[in-house]
Scaffold this motif. Structure first.
Motif, short mmCIF file in Angstrom:
data_model
loop_
_atom_site.label_atom_id
_atom_site.label_comp_id
_atom_site.label_asym_id
_atom_site.label_seq_id
_atom_site.Cartn_x
_atom_site.Cartn_y
_atom_site.Cartn_z
N MET A 1 0.85 -1.19 0.00
CA MET A 1 0.00 0.00 0.00
C MET A 1 0.89 1.25 0.00
O MET A 1 1.92 1.28 0.66
CB MET A 1 -0.85 0.00 1.27
N LYS A 2 0.45 2.24 -0.77
CA LYS A 2 1.28 3.45 -0.83
C LYS A 2 1.08 4.29 0.45
O LYS A 2 0.00 4.29 1.04
CB LYS A 2 0.92 4.26 -2.07
N LEU A 3 2.12 5.03 0.78
CA LEU A 3 2.07 5.83 2.00
C LEU A 3 0.90 6.83 1.96
O LEU A 3 0.23 7.06 2.97
CB LEU A 3 3.41 6.56 2.19
N ARG A 4 0.63 7.39 0.79
CA ARG A 4 -0.48 8.36 0.73
C ARG A 4 -1.83 7.68 1.03
O ARG A 4 -2.73 8.29 1.61
CB ARG A 4 -0.52 9.07 -0.63
N GLU A 5 -1.95 6.39 0.69
CA GLU A 5 -3.18 5.65 1.01
C GLU A 5 -3.30 5.42 2.51
O GLU A 5 -4.39 5.46 3.07
CB GLU A 5 -3.20 4.31 0.27
N VAL A 6 -2.15 5.16 3.13
CA VAL A 6 -2.14 4.98 4.60
C VAL A 6 -2.62 6.28 5.25
O VAL A 6 -3.46 6.27 6.16
CB VAL A 6 -0.72 4.62 5.11
N ILE A 7 -2.11 7.38 4.77
CA ILE A 7 -2.47 8.69 5.33
C ILE A 7 -3.98 8.92 5.18
O ILE A 7 -4.66 9.35 6.12
CB ILE A 7 -1.66 9.81 4.63
N GLU A 8 -4.52 8.58 4.00
CA GLU A 8 -5.95 8.77 3.76
C GLU A 8 -6.79 7.88 4.67
O GLU A 8 -7.75 8.33 5.30
CB GLU A 8 -6.28 8.46 2.29
N LYS A 9 -6.45 6.62 4.74
CA LYS A 9 -7.22 5.66 5.55
C LYS A 9 -7.26 6.06 7.02
O LYS A 9 -8.25 5.82 7.71
CB LYS A 9 -6.58 4.27 5.47
N LEU A 10 -6.17 6.63 7.50
CA LEU A 10 -6.07 6.95 8.92
C LEU A 10 -6.43 8.41 9.19
O LEU A 10 -6.33 8.87 10.33
CB LEU A 10 -4.65 6.66 9.42
N ASN A 11 -6.84 9.10 8.13
CA ASN A 11 -7.17 10.51 8.27
C ASN A 11 -6.06 11.23 9.07
O ASN A 11 -6.32 11.97 10.02
CB ASN A 11 -8.53 10.65 8.98
N ALA A 12 -4.84 10.94 8.65
CA ALA A 12 -3.67 11.34 9.44
C ALA A 12 -3.14 12.72 9.02
O ALA A 12 -3.31 13.14 7.88
CB ALA A 12 -2.57 10.30 9.27
N THR A 13 -2.52 13.36 9.97
CA THR A 13 -1.76 14.57 9.65
C THR A 13 -0.29 14.15 9.52
O THR A 13 0.16 13.20 10.17
CB THR A 13 -1.90 15.64 10.74
N THR A 14 0.42 14.86 8.69
CA THR A 14 1.79 14.45 8.42
C THR A 14 2.78 15.34 9.16
O THR A 14 2.65 16.56 9.14
CB THR A 14 2.10 14.49 6.90
N VAL A 15 3.73 14.71 9.80
CA VAL A 15 4.84 15.46 10.40
C VAL A 15 5.99 15.49 9.40
O VAL A 15 6.59 16.52 9.15
CB VAL A 15 5.29 14.81 11.73
N ASN A 16 6.25 14.32 8.79
CA ASN A 16 7.20 14.28 7.68
C ASN A 16 6.85 13.12 6.75
O ASN A 16 6.63 12.00 7.21
CB ASN A 16 8.64 14.10 8.17
N VAL A 17 6.80 13.42 5.47
CA VAL A 17 6.57 12.39 4.45
C VAL A 17 7.61 12.59 3.36
O VAL A 17 7.64 13.62 2.69
CB VAL A 17 5.15 12.47 3.87
N SER A 18 8.48 11.59 3.21
CA SER A 18 9.57 11.72 2.22
C SER A 18 9.04 11.53 0.81
O SER A 18 9.41 12.24 -0.11
CB SER A 18 10.66 10.69 2.51
#
Lengths: 146, 108
Positions: free
Chosen positions: B1-18
């Motif tokens: 799974m792509k990191l952006r999908e993880v972010i979407e699924k978890l409704n997450a805020t990003t501190v750092n995304v490479s």
């Protein structure tokens, strides 16, 4: 690299703060990657060295780490002048920890440090004298003997 | 799974995304750093509530794919600065660990 051609890295492990804990392990991991060492070997070295480094920070106010690499194996020596380990067999038991609460609140003190070091190294020796300090030697084989 | 999908699924805020397209494989949930070191698979999503700077060292050494701070935990100042400086992927979600893992696995 021939057997005689040994690379050696030395680190002073700062025991004063946890902000820099793991720095020596991270440097070693980076260096091993640069040398083209296999990822599974690098992971094992990272685990055993980090656990040892953290132990020195928690229990001994720091110490010295020496990492020697040749074509067959990686040898890690961690030496401190901390309080020593009164009962090594007890300290080797999974779950046994003497880390204080403030250290546990940071995620340390699971009592898996020494067991992890033994599990992920091919050979581990501990010499400890109460009141004088502890030396841990670990070896991770790069090339398995036939 | 792509990191952006993880972010979407978890409704997450990003501190750092490479790299949002980076592949994340499998997961590990836990707060004791020695367990994470010994057991977290490489490139995994690591679910934890630990938010101090030592998380960065363990993430680097264990080679986790992304650190997911759960339960609304926020990376402290040292951790936040370090993951940005060293480009370690770390995101934050309000979900508790159990729910976050379920959502990550499409099991909710």
């Amino acid at each position: 690299m021939t057997n005689e051609a040994k690379l050696r890295f030395e680190f002073d492990v700062d025991g004063d703060n946890f902000t820099s804990a793991g720095t020596a392990s991270e440097t070693v991991k980076y260096n091993l990657k640069q040398l083209g060492i296999a990822p599974d070997i690098i992971r094992r070295v990272a685990i055993v060295m980090y656990e040892g480094e953290i132990n020195m920070v928690i229990h001994a106010k720091g110490g010295k780490a020496v990492v020697e690499i040749d074509s067959d194996e990686i040898n890690i020596t961690l030496k401190d002048v901390g309080p020593g380990i009164p009962d090594i067999n007890l300290a080797m038991q999974e779950g046994w920890s003497t880390a204080p609460d403030n250290i546990r609140s940071l995620g340390f003190g699971a009592g898996m440090g020494l067991p992890n070091m033994k599990k992920y190294s091919d050979k581990m020796e501990i010499e400890s004298v109460v009141g004088e300090g502890t030396t841990v030697k670990m070896c991770v084989k790069i090339r398995k003997e036939a | 799974m792509k990191l952006r999908e993880v972010i979407e699924k978890l409704n997450a805020t990003t501190v750092n995304v490479s790299d949002p397209e980076k592949e994340i494989e499998g997961g590990y949930a836990g707060d004791f750093l020695s367990f994470v070191m010994g057991k977290a698979p490489e490139n995994c999503a690591w679910f934890t509530v630990m938010s101090n700077v030592n998380v960065a060292g363990v993430a680097t050494l264990a080679g986790t794919g992304v650190v997911v701070l759960c339960e609304g935990a926020k990376a402290d100042e040292n951790l936040s600065a370090r993951v940005k400086r060293e480009d370690i992927d770390l995101i934050e979600t309000d979900y508790d660990i159990y729910t976050a893992v379920l959502k990550y696995n499409n099991a909710d």
